[in-house]
Design a protein around this motif. Structure first.
Motif, PDB file in Angstrom:
ATOM      1  N   MET A  33       0.906  -1.175   0.016  1.00  0.00           N
ATOM      2  CA  MET A  33      -0.053   0.128  -0.047  1.00  0.00           C
ATOM      3  C   MET A  33       0.863   1.114  -0.097  1.00  0.00           C
ATOM      4  SD  MET A  33      -3.312  -0.915  -0.162  1.00  0.00           S
ATOM      5  CE  MET A  33      -4.371  -0.335   0.602  1.00  0.00           C
ATOM      6  N   VAL A  34       2.080   1.176   0.509  1.00  0.00           N
ATOM      7  CA  VAL A  34       2.883   2.539   0.761  1.00  0.00           C
ATOM      8  C   VAL A  34       3.403   2.622  -0.825  1.00  0.00           C
ATOM      9  CG1 VAL A  34       5.126   3.198   1.497  1.00  0.00           C
ATOM     10  CG2 VAL A  34       3.439   2.405   3.177  1.00  0.00           C
ATOM     11  N   ALA A  35       4.109   1.342  -1.226  1.00  0.00           N
ATOM     12  CA  ALA A  35       4.339   1.345  -2.817  1.00  0.00           C
ATOM     13  C   ALA A  35       3.473   1.984  -3.708  1.00  0.00           C
ATOM     14  CB  ALA A  35       4.831   0.136  -3.116  1.00  0.00           C
ATOM     15  N   ALA A  36       2.061   1.816  -3.294  1.00  0.00           N
ATOM     16  CA  ALA A  36       1.027   2.302  -4.331  1.00  0.00           C
ATOM     17  C   ALA A  36       0.669   3.580  -3.840  1.00  0.00           C
ATOM     18  CB  ALA A  36      -0.089   1.428  -4.136  1.00  0.00           C
ATOM     19  N   GLY A  37       1.310   4.309  -2.886  1.00  0.00           N
ATOM     20  CA  GLY A  37       1.050   5.644  -2.656  1.00  0.00           C
ATOM     21  C   GLY A  37      -0.194   5.833  -1.797  1.00  0.00           C
ATOM     22  N   LEU A  38      -0.990   4.731  -1.134  1.00  0.00           N
ATOM     23  CA  LEU A  38      -2.223   4.701  -0.545  1.00  0.00           C
ATOM     24  C   LEU A  38      -2.074   5.164   0.978  1.00  0.00           C
ATOM     25  CD1 LEU A  38      -4.007   2.123  -2.356  1.00  0.00           C
ATOM     26  CD2 LEU A  38      -4.318   4.439  -2.752  1.00  0.00           C
ATOM     27  N   TRP A  39      -1.043   4.631   1.337  1.00  0.00           N
ATOM     28  CA  TRP A  39      -0.726   4.694   3.002  1.00  0.00           C
ATOM     29  C   TRP A  39       0.609   5.539   3.062  1.00  0.00           C
ATOM     30  CZ3 TRP A  39      -2.262  -0.733   5.042  1.00  0.00           C
ATOM     31  CH2 TRP A  39      -3.496  -0.847   4.925  1.00  0.00           C
ATOM     32  N   ARG A  40       0.825   6.186   4.243  1.00  0.00           N
ATOM     33  CA  ARG A  40       2.241   6.615   4.546  1.00  0.00           C
ATOM     34  C   ARG A  40       2.800   6.347   5.846  1.00  0.00           C
ATOM     35  NH1 ARG A  40       2.024  12.578   1.819  1.00  0.00           N
ATOM     36  NH2 ARG A  40       1.475  11.735  -0.330  1.00  0.00           N
ATOM     37  N   PRO A 102     -10.280  -7.463   1.256  1.00  0.00           N
ATOM     38  CA  PRO A 102     -10.870  -5.960   0.677  1.00  0.00           C
ATOM     39  C   PRO A 102      -9.853  -5.039   0.624  1.00  0.00           C
ATOM     40  CG  PRO A 102     -12.285  -6.729   2.641  1.00  0.00           C
ATOM     41  CD  PRO A 102     -11.141  -7.529   2.614  1.00  0.00           C
ATOM     42  N   LEU A 103      -8.658  -5.072   1.483  1.00  0.00           N
ATOM     43  CA  LEU A 103      -7.779  -3.968   1.278  1.00  0.00           C
ATOM     44  C   LEU A 103      -6.878  -4.292   0.111  1.00  0.00           C
ATOM     45  CD1 LEU A 103      -6.818  -3.777   5.012  1.00  0.00           C
ATOM     46  CD2 LEU A 103      -8.260  -2.145   3.528  1.00  0.00           C
ATOM     47  N   GLU A 104      -6.597  -5.723  -0.142  1.00  0.00           N
ATOM     48  CA  GLU A 104      -5.784  -6.190  -1.196  1.00  0.00           C
ATOM     49  C   GLU A 104      -6.469  -5.841  -2.629  1.00  0.00           C
ATOM     50  OE1 GLU A 104      -4.430 -10.027  -0.672  1.00  0.00           O
ATOM     51  OE2 GLU A 104      -3.453  -9.515   1.309  1.00  0.00           O
ATOM     52  N   ARG A 105      -7.810  -5.682  -2.647  1.00  0.00           N
ATOM     53  CA  ARG A 105      -8.517  -5.395  -4.048  1.00  0.00           C
ATOM     54  C   ARG A 105      -8.186  -4.042  -4.509  1.00  0.00           C
ATOM     55  NH1 ARG A 105     -13.319  -7.627  -1.560  1.00  0.00           N
ATOM     56  NH2 ARG A 105     -12.971  -9.764  -1.404  1.00  0.00           N
ATOM     57  N   LYS A 106      -7.877  -3.254  -3.396  1.00  0.00           N
ATOM     58  CA  LYS A 106      -7.494  -1.655  -3.797  1.00  0.00           C
ATOM     59  C   LYS A 106      -6.225  -1.807  -4.633  1.00  0.00           C
ATOM     60  CE  LYS A 106      -9.364   0.750   0.092  1.00  0.00           C
ATOM     61  NZ  LYS A 106      -9.128   1.673   0.979  1.00  0.00           N
ATOM     62  N   LEU A 107      -5.478  -2.890  -4.493  1.00  0.00           N
ATOM     63  CA  LEU A 107      -4.158  -2.800  -5.405  1.00  0.00           C
ATOM     64  C   LEU A 107      -4.254  -3.456  -6.589  1.00  0.00           C
ATOM     65  CD1 LEU A 107      -1.873  -4.041  -2.297  1.00  0.00           C
ATOM     66  CD2 LEU A 107      -2.040  -1.713  -3.379  1.00  0.00           C
ATOM     67  N   LEU A 108      -5.205  -3.927  -7.021  1.00  0.00           N
ATOM     68  CA  LEU A 108      -5.439  -4.787  -8.468  1.00  0.00           C
ATOM     69  C   LEU A 108      -5.792  -3.537  -9.458  1.00  0.00           C
ATOM     70  CD1 LEU A 108      -7.988  -7.665  -7.510  1.00  0.00           C
ATOM     71  CD2 LEU A 108      -5.457  -7.720  -7.768  1.00  0.00           C
ATOM     72  N   LYS A 109      -5.060  -3.797 -10.479  1.00  0.00           N
ATOM     73  CA  LYS A 109      -5.324  -2.780 -11.554  1.00  0.00           C
ATOM     74  C   LYS A 109      -5.621  -3.672 -12.701  1.00  0.00           C
ATOM     75  CE  LYS A 109      -2.945   0.706  -9.488  1.00  0.00           C
ATOM     76  NZ  LYS A 109      -3.424   2.008  -9.140  1.00  0.00           N
TER      77      LYS A 109
END
Length: 113
Positions: A33-40, A102-109
């Motif tokens: 999530m950090v790598a995707a820029g969603l969490w810091r 559900p959180l991992e689904r945010k990473l799917l593109k």
């Protein structure tokens, strides 16, 4: 002179913690999530009743997501709880990986071929 005293002397530990397996799953998701820029940022809180992992978009805000472990709910609803930003229960479960789905689904593109 050779008396050995157990550390807990038959009582339960005074603090609920995440074990290595749980932290591995949570930190793996956090890193992606950090790598995707969603969490810091993140915080871990452990006390007698529960252990909480909180993930933040920015350090000055409320946590976007909290993963809570409450062992006393192990038999009934499941010891893991996923809480949203407003404190609403998003999901409960007995196992951690389905709880984090559900959180991992945010990473799917979607990829166009």
């Amino acid at each position: 002179m050779n008396n050995i005293t157990p550390l807990f002397a038959g009582r339960a530990p005074t603090q609920v913690t995440f074990d290595r397996y749980e932290l591995n799953h949570i930190m793996n998701l956090y890193g992606r999530m950090v790598a995707a820029g969603l969490w810091r940022d993140y915080a871990v809180d452990m006390n007698r009743e529960e252990a909480v992992f909180s993930a933040f978009r920015r350090a000055s805000e409320r946590p976007e997501v909290r993963v809570v472990k409450r062992p006393e709910l192990r038999v009934r609803q499941g010891q893991y709880i996923l809480l949203g930003e407003a404190g609403a229960v998003l999901r409960r479960g007995h196992e951690l990986p389905p709880l984090l789905a559900p959180l991992e689904r945010k990473l799917l593109k979607l990829v166009d071929v």
